[in-house]
Design an enzyme around this catalytic site. Structure first.
Site, PDB file in Angstrom:
ATOM      1  N   ARG A  64     -10.494   0.229   8.113  1.00 18.54           N
ATOM      2  CA  ARG A  64      -9.964  -1.090   8.420  1.00 18.54           C
ATOM      3  C   ARG A  64     -10.956  -1.949   9.178  1.00 18.54           C
ATOM      4  O   ARG A  64     -10.641  -3.073   9.548  1.00 18.54           O
ATOM      5  CB  ARG A  64      -8.762  -0.908   9.339  1.00 18.54           C
ATOM      6  CG  ARG A  64      -7.446  -1.173   8.693  1.00 18.54           C
ATOM      7  CD  ARG A  64      -6.431  -0.849   9.771  1.00 18.54           C
ATOM      8  NE  ARG A  64      -5.210  -1.513   9.546  1.00 18.54           N
ATOM      9  CZ  ARG A  64      -4.176  -0.933   8.942  1.00 18.54           C
ATOM     10  NH1 ARG A  64      -4.251   0.276   8.477  1.00 18.54           N
ATOM     11  NH2 ARG A  64      -3.069  -1.601   8.823  1.00 18.54           N
ATOM     12  N   ARG A  95      10.427  -0.580  11.414  1.00 12.36           N
ATOM     13  CA  ARG A  95       9.277  -0.284  12.263  1.00 12.36           C
ATOM     14  C   ARG A  95       9.212  -1.220  13.461  1.00 12.36           C
ATOM     15  O   ARG A  95       9.513  -2.397  13.343  1.00 12.36           O
ATOM     16  CB  ARG A  95       7.983  -0.393  11.427  1.00 12.36           C
ATOM     17  CG  ARG A  95       7.531   0.957  10.918  1.00 12.36           C
ATOM     18  CD  ARG A  95       6.435   0.875   9.902  1.00 12.36           C
ATOM     19  NE  ARG A  95       5.301   0.026  10.267  1.00 12.36           N
ATOM     20  CZ  ARG A  95       4.223  -0.125   9.504  1.00 12.36           C
ATOM     21  NH1 ARG A  95       4.133   0.513   8.350  1.00 12.36           N
ATOM     22  NH2 ARG A  95       3.250  -0.901   9.875  1.00 12.36           N
ATOM     23  N   ARG A 117      11.718  -5.205   5.392  1.00 12.86           N
ATOM     24  CA  ARG A 117      11.361  -3.809   5.127  1.00 12.86           C
ATOM     25  C   ARG A 117      12.160  -2.812   5.967  1.00 12.86           C
ATOM     26  O   ARG A 117      12.403  -3.009   7.152  1.00 12.86           O
ATOM     27  CB  ARG A 117       9.873  -3.590   5.424  1.00 12.86           C
ATOM     28  CG  ARG A 117       9.513  -2.102   5.308  1.00 12.86           C
ATOM     29  CD  ARG A 117       8.072  -1.857   5.198  1.00 12.86           C
ATOM     30  NE  ARG A 117       7.369  -2.277   6.404  1.00 12.86           N
ATOM     31  CZ  ARG A 117       6.076  -2.114   6.565  1.00 12.86           C
ATOM     32  NH1 ARG A 117       5.365  -1.579   5.606  1.00 12.86           N
ATOM     33  NH2 ARG A 117       5.504  -2.531   7.668  1.00 12.86           N
ATOM     34  N   LYS A 153       0.835  -1.202   0.000  1.00 11.08           N
ATOM     35  CA  LYS A 153       0.000   0.000   0.000  1.00 11.08           C
ATOM     36  C   LYS A 153       0.876   1.261   0.000  1.00 11.08           C
ATOM     37  O   LYS A 153       0.696   2.141  -0.825  1.00 11.08           O
ATOM     38  CB  LYS A 153      -0.917   0.022   1.240  1.00 11.08           C
ATOM     39  CG  LYS A 153      -1.854  -1.169   1.337  1.00 11.08           C
ATOM     40  CD  LYS A 153      -2.794  -1.046   2.533  1.00 11.08           C
ATOM     41  CE  LYS A 153      -2.112  -1.165   3.888  1.00 11.08           C
ATOM     42  NZ  LYS A 153      -1.486  -2.474   4.157  1.00 11.08           N
ATOM     43  N   ARG A 200      -1.186  -8.534  13.451  1.00 11.32           N
ATOM     44  CA  ARG A 200      -1.672  -7.641  12.383  1.00 11.32           C
ATOM     45  C   ARG A 200      -2.416  -8.437  11.316  1.00 11.32           C
ATOM     46  O   ARG A 200      -3.466  -8.029  10.824  1.00 11.32           O
ATOM     47  CB  ARG A 200      -0.508  -6.879  11.749  1.00 11.32           C
ATOM     48  CG  ARG A 200      -0.007  -5.735  12.610  1.00 11.32           C
ATOM     49  CD  ARG A 200       1.424  -5.355  12.314  1.00 11.32           C
ATOM     50  NE  ARG A 200       1.625  -4.812  10.987  1.00 11.32           N
ATOM     51  CZ  ARG A 200       2.815  -4.712  10.403  1.00 11.32           C
ATOM     52  NH1 ARG A 200       3.899  -5.130  11.040  1.00 11.32           N
ATOM     53  NH2 ARG A 200       2.927  -4.196   9.206  1.00 11.32           N
TER      54      ARG A 200
END
Ligand code: AP5
Ligand code: MG
Length: 217
Positions: free
Chosen positions: A89, A161, A128, A14, A172
């Site tokens: 969400r 993160r 990431r 995203k 998540r």
């Protein structure tokens, strides 16, 4: 008018696609995740409320999130279109947006959903690195910045993160299936839903999304 929702599981791409879309179509990028993280790093009241919830991978309560989006969407820069990344969400958030959108002259007209198999999501999240300043996403395995550890777009130092660990990722993903996946049927019923396969390569995903957006501009 492009009033867009970008949805998909954690790590689907995203943020990566959002960066490209906002540059190409000159839209404000409203990422609720980025807004929460900015509040956490500044130590605001909202940040203090959200910090532990986000780090463990749970969803911030609807009430806080809906108020935040209402005030952000009401700003002048959203009058000519916007890109929502990571909101709504939950069904409650989608219902709230359905009511507030027309009220403030910002009704959603396109939903872009990017999907990727779970095992690939896990790999992407593990590799990431993100820019804390402009929100750009990189990957130590597949999408390295030109200079190691430095953001190509704005020159800031990249970070990992806090919620990009296997335990938080699992929560998540579970939350995504339980709370966010039902939005697919919600937006299909509204006639706004468009699906994109996040496995066809970054450039192809971008090209397909861009084509849809150009046709709806
Ligand atoms: P948020 O920041 O929205 O995180 P998320 O949904 O978990 O999604 P990510 O940002 O992790 O993934 P992404 O899809 O943006 O992937 P990216 O492009 O970076 O939310 C964080 C938290 O905030 C939530 O858990 C919640 O606590 C809270 N929150 C936020 N919104 C909320 C709401 N509405 N209600 C309640 N709580 C809320 O890409 C991932 C990696 O893959 C990168 O390394 C990238 O380089 C790589 N990659 C991307 N595309 C490709 C590709 N096509 N091929 C190969 N690699 C790719
Ligand atoms: Mg993101």
């Amino acid at each position: 008018m492009l009033n867009i929702i970008l949805m998909g599981p954690p790590g689907a791409g995203k943020g990566t696609q959002a960066t490209r879309i906002i540059d190409e179509f000159n839209l404000p990028h409203i990422s609720t995740g980025d807004i929460f993280r900015e509040n956490i790093s500044k130590g605001t009241e909202l940040g203090l409320k959200a910090k532990a919830i986000i780090e463990r991978g749970d969803l911030v309560p609807d009430e806080l999130t809906i108020d935040l989006v209402r005030s952000r969407l009401s700003q002048d820069d959203c009058a000519k279109g916007y890109l929502l990344d990571g909101f709504p969400r939950t069904i409650a958030q989608a219902e709230a947006l359905k009511t507030m959108g027309p009220e403030i002259g910002r009704a959603v007209n396109l939903v872009v959903d990017i999907t990727v198999p779970d095992e690939v999501l896990m790999e992407r999240i593990a590799g990431r690195r993100v820019c804390p300043k402009c929100g750009a996403s990189y990957n130590v395995n597949t999408m390295k910045p030109a200079k190691e550890g430095i953001c190509d777009r704005c020159g800031a130092e990249l970070i990992q993160r806090k919620d990009d660990n296997p335990e938080s990722f699992k929560i998540r993903l579970d939350n995504y299936y339980a709370q966010t996946a039902p939005l697919v049927d919600f937006y299909k019923a509204e006639g706004l839903y468009h699906h994109f396969d996040g496995m066809i390569g970054l450039e192809k995903v971008s090209a397909e999304i861009s084509e849809l957006l150009k046709a709806n501009q």
